[in-house]
Design a protein around this motif. Structure first.
Motif, PDB file in Angstrom:
ATOM      1  N   LEU A   1      60.141  37.023  47.770  1.00 34.21           N
ATOM      2  CA  LEU A   1      59.198  36.289  48.611  1.00 34.21           C
ATOM      3  C   LEU A   1      57.798  36.691  48.181  1.00 34.21           C
ATOM      4  CD1 LEU A   1      60.956  36.990  52.012  1.00 34.21           C
ATOM      5  CD2 LEU A   1      61.191  34.953  50.587  1.00 34.21           C
ATOM      6  N   THR A   2      56.895  35.719  48.081  1.00 31.89           N
ATOM      7  CA  THR A   2      55.539  35.992  47.622  1.00 31.89           C
ATOM      8  C   THR A   2      54.523  35.341  48.537  1.00 31.89           C
ATOM      9  OG1 THR A   2      56.278  36.072  45.329  1.00 31.89           O
ATOM     10  CG2 THR A   2      53.928  35.781  45.684  1.00 31.89           C
ATOM     11  N   HIS A   3      53.525  36.117  48.910  1.00 24.73           N
ATOM     12  CA  HIS A   3      52.377  35.603  49.674  1.00 24.73           C
ATOM     13  C   HIS A   3      51.145  35.832  48.813  1.00 24.73           C
ATOM     14  CE1 HIS A   3      49.831  34.630  53.096  1.00 24.73           C
ATOM     15  NE2 HIS A   3      49.076  35.634  52.704  1.00 24.73           N
ATOM     16  N   THR A   4      50.482  34.753  48.428  1.00 21.34           N
ATOM     17  CA  THR A   4      49.272  34.830  47.624  1.00 21.34           C
ATOM     18  C   THR A   4      48.077  34.563  48.519  1.00 21.34           C
ATOM     19  OG1 THR A   4      50.494  33.981  45.721  1.00 21.34           O
ATOM     20  CG2 THR A   4      48.088  33.878  45.610  1.00 21.34           C
ATOM     21  N   PHE A   5      47.034  35.359  48.354  1.00 24.04           N
ATOM     22  CA  PHE A   5      45.848  35.090  49.158  1.00 24.04           C
ATOM     23  C   PHE A   5      44.570  35.341  48.382  1.00 24.04           C
ATOM     24  CE2 PHE A   5      46.794  39.492  50.211  1.00 24.04           C
ATOM     25  CZ  PHE A   5      45.559  40.106  50.241  1.00 24.04           C
ATOM     26  N   ILE A   6      43.541  34.638  48.798  1.00 25.65           N
ATOM     27  CA  ILE A   6      42.202  34.770  48.240  1.00 25.65           C
ATOM     28  C   ILE A   6      41.258  34.986  49.402  1.00 25.65           C
ATOM     29  CG2 ILE A   6      40.383  33.641  46.908  1.00 25.65           C
ATOM     30  CD1 ILE A   6      42.594  31.942  45.589  1.00 25.65           C
ATOM     31  N   ARG A   7      40.513  36.069  49.359  1.00 33.01           N
ATOM     32  CA  ARG A   7      39.589  36.413  50.431  1.00 33.01           C
ATOM     33  C   ARG A   7      38.188  35.901  50.101  1.00 33.01           C
ATOM     34  NH1 ARG A   7      41.087  38.541  55.064  1.00 33.01           N
ATOM     35  NH2 ARG A   7      39.101  39.579  55.048  1.00 33.01           N
ATOM     36  N   SER A   8      37.335  35.889  51.098  1.00 33.63           N
ATOM     37  CA  SER A   8      35.947  35.479  50.869  1.00 33.63           C
ATOM     38  C   SER A   8      35.104  36.625  50.322  1.00 33.63           C
ATOM     39  CB  SER A   8      35.332  34.955  52.173  1.00 33.63           C
ATOM     40  OG  SER A   8      35.347  35.978  53.150  1.00 33.63           O
ATOM     41  N   ASP A   9      35.643  37.849  50.350  1.00 34.07           N
ATOM     42  CA  ASP A   9      34.910  39.017  49.870  1.00 34.07           C
ATOM     43  C   ASP A   9      34.684  38.931  48.363  1.00 34.07           C
ATOM     44  OD1 ASP A   9      35.204  40.563  52.446  1.00 34.07           O
ATOM     45  OD2 ASP A   9      37.312  40.337  51.892  1.00 34.07           O
ATOM     46  N   VAL A  10      33.447  39.187  47.930  1.00 30.23           N
ATOM     47  CA  VAL A  10      33.097  39.195  46.518  1.00 30.23           C
ATOM     48  C   VAL A  10      32.376  40.507  46.229  1.00 30.23           C
ATOM     49  CG1 VAL A  10      31.833  38.010  44.690  1.00 30.23           C
ATOM     50  CG2 VAL A  10      32.879  36.688  46.515  1.00 30.23           C
ATOM     51  N   LEU A  11      32.830  41.204  45.176  1.00 30.49           N
ATOM     52  CA  LEU A  11      32.264  42.505  44.832  1.00 30.49           C
ATOM     53  C   LEU A  11      31.782  42.517  43.391  1.00 30.49           C
ATOM     54  CD1 LEU A  11      35.070  44.542  46.555  1.00 30.49           C
ATOM     55  CD2 LEU A  11      32.756  44.236  47.405  1.00 30.49           C
ATOM     56  N   ASN A  12      30.936  43.493  43.076  1.00 30.30           N
ATOM     57  CA  ASN A  12      30.319  43.550  41.754  1.00 30.30           C
ATOM     58  C   ASN A  12      31.233  44.032  40.643  1.00 30.30           C
ATOM     59  OD1 ASN A  12      27.813  42.548  42.490  1.00 30.30           O
ATOM     60  ND2 ASN A  12      27.112  44.555  43.178  1.00 30.30           N
ATOM     61  N   ASN A  13      32.219  44.860  40.963  1.00 32.52           N
ATOM     62  CA  ASN A  13      33.097  45.292  39.873  1.00 32.52           C
ATOM     63  C   ASN A  13      34.563  45.131  40.244  1.00 32.52           C
ATOM     64  OD1 ASN A  13      34.288  47.827  40.789  1.00 32.52           O
ATOM     65  ND2 ASN A  13      32.250  48.718  40.585  1.00 32.52           N
ATOM     66  N   ILE A  14      35.353  45.022  39.220  1.00 37.66           N
ATOM     67  CA  ILE A  14      36.768  44.686  39.394  1.00 37.66           C
ATOM     68  C   ILE A  14      37.546  45.795  40.099  1.00 37.66           C
ATOM     69  CG2 ILE A  14      37.474  45.498  37.103  1.00 37.66           C
ATOM     70  CD1 ILE A  14      39.310  42.970  37.024  1.00 37.66           C
ATOM     71  N   GLU A  15      37.206  47.049  39.823  1.00 39.72           N
ATOM     72  CA  GLU A  15      37.922  48.161  40.449  1.00 39.72           C
ATOM     73  C   GLU A  15      37.729  48.157  41.967  1.00 39.72           C
ATOM     74  OE1 GLU A  15      35.936  48.620  37.743  1.00 39.72           O
ATOM     75  OE2 GLU A  15      37.496  48.968  36.227  1.00 39.72           O
ATOM     76  N   ASP A  16      36.506  47.891  42.426  1.00 40.42           N
ATOM     77  CA  ASP A  16      36.251  47.820  43.867  1.00 40.42           C
ATOM     78  C   ASP A  16      37.010  46.662  44.502  1.00 40.42           C
ATOM     79  OD1 ASP A  16      34.584  50.022  43.703  1.00 40.42           O
ATOM     80  OD2 ASP A  16      32.724  48.841  43.743  1.00 40.42           O
ATOM     81  N   ALA A  17      37.075  45.532  43.799  1.00 42.86           N
ATOM     82  CA  ALA A  17      37.805  44.367  44.314  1.00 42.86           C
ATOM     83  C   ALA A  17      39.297  44.674  44.401  1.00 42.86           C
ATOM     84  CB  ALA A  17      37.550  43.150  43.432  1.00 42.86           C
ATOM     85  N   GLN A  18      39.825  45.398  43.427  1.00 40.10           N
ATOM     86  CA  GLN A  18      41.235  45.778  43.454  1.00 40.10           C
ATOM     87  C   GLN A  18      41.520  46.728  44.619  1.00 40.10           C
ATOM     88  OE1 GLN A  18      41.463  47.354  39.490  1.00 40.10           O
ATOM     89  NE2 GLN A  18      42.158  45.410  38.622  1.00 40.10           N
ATOM     90  N   GLU A  19      40.676  47.719  44.805  1.00 40.35           N
ATOM     91  CA  GLU A  19      40.868  48.686  45.889  1.00 40.35           C
ATOM     92  C   GLU A  19      40.797  48.017  47.259  1.00 40.35           C
ATOM     93  OE1 GLU A  19      38.335  52.126  45.597  1.00 40.35           O
ATOM     94  OE2 GLU A  19      38.773  52.338  43.458  1.00 40.35           O
ATOM     95  N   LEU A  20      39.837  47.097  47.429  1.00 35.58           N
ATOM     96  CA  LEU A  20      39.707  46.393  48.707  1.00 35.58           C
ATOM     97  C   LEU A  20      40.918  45.506  48.956  1.00 35.58           C
ATOM     98  CD1 LEU A  20      38.019  45.950  51.217  1.00 35.58           C
ATOM     99  CD2 LEU A  20      36.788  44.143  49.983  1.00 35.58           C
ATOM    100  N   MET A  21      41.431  44.873  47.917  1.00 34.29           N
ATOM    101  CA  MET A  21      42.618  44.026  48.064  1.00 34.29           C
ATOM    102  C   MET A  21      43.801  44.864  48.513  1.00 34.29           C
ATOM    103  SD  MET A  21      45.638  42.913  46.898  1.00 34.29           S
ATOM    104  CE  MET A  21      46.609  41.463  46.880  1.00 34.29           C
ATOM    105  N   ILE A  22      43.962  46.045  47.932  1.00 35.48           N
ATOM    106  CA  ILE A  22      45.074  46.917  48.303  1.00 35.48           C
ATOM    107  C   ILE A  22      44.951  47.364  49.754  1.00 35.48           C
ATOM    108  CG2 ILE A  22      46.122  49.179  47.873  1.00 35.48           C
ATOM    109  CD1 ILE A  22      45.380  48.683  44.860  1.00 35.48           C
ATOM    110  N   SER A  23      43.761  47.774  50.178  1.00 38.50           N
ATOM    111  CA  SER A  23      43.596  48.236  51.563  1.00 38.50           C
ATOM    112  C   SER A  23      43.785  47.100  52.565  1.00 38.50           C
ATOM    113  CB  SER A  23      42.251  48.933  51.761  1.00 38.50           C
ATOM    114  OG  SER A  23      41.186  48.037  51.605  1.00 38.50           O
ATOM    115  N   LYS A  24      43.281  45.906  52.254  1.00 40.55           N
ATOM    116  CA  LYS A  24      43.464  44.755  53.142  1.00 40.55           C
ATOM    117  C   LYS A  24      44.942  44.340  53.187  1.00 40.55           C
ATOM    118  CE  LYS A  24      38.842  42.848  53.108  1.00 40.55           C
ATOM    119  NZ  LYS A  24      38.574  42.719  54.523  1.00 40.55           N
ATOM    120  N   SER A  25      45.628  44.440  52.066  1.00 42.49           N
ATOM    121  CA  SER A  25      47.053  44.099  52.024  1.00 42.49           C
ATOM    122  C   SER A  25      47.872  45.057  52.870  1.00 42.49           C
ATOM    123  CB  SER A  25      47.562  44.131  50.582  1.00 42.49           C
ATOM    124  OG  SER A  25      46.943  43.124  49.823  1.00 42.49           O
TER     125      SER A  25
END
Length: 91
Positions: A55-79
């Motif tokens: 089962l897969t749930h794909t999502f796109i948030r409105s949050d936009v960050l300056n670097n990819i590592e921060d975006a990955q970390e935020l995605m993990i914490s929100k998930s």
């Protein structure tokens, strides 16, 4: 010729980084930020293997960050928060 090479040149300053999936409470989190206008939109997938199916749930948030590592970390914490709040109801 110089005009066209500049027009179609790949931006060498853009570094794509693939994060390792994160296992959390039986779920697998795949952070997959989307590059947009020099920034990264928080996005990814949450997967769960159940009854010989994934089962897969794909999502796109409105949050936009300056670097990819921060975006990955935020995605993990929100998930993780989403999993804690909804469990299998995500799907």
């Amino acid at each position: 010729m110089g005009f066209f090479s500049k027009l179609f040149k790949k931006d060498d300053n853009i570094q794509e980084s693939i994060a390792e999936p994160v296992h959390y409470n039986g779920f697998v989190i795949y952070p997959e930020p989307i590059h947009e206008n020099g920034q990264y939109r928080v996005a990814g997938r949450i997967c769960l293997s159940k009854d010989n199916d994934t089962l897969t749930h794909t999502f796109i948030r409105s949050d936009v960050l300056n670097n990819i590592e921060d975006a990955q970390e935020l995605m993990i914490s929100k998930s993780k928060l989403f999993i804690d709040q909804s469990g299998e109801d995500i799907f």
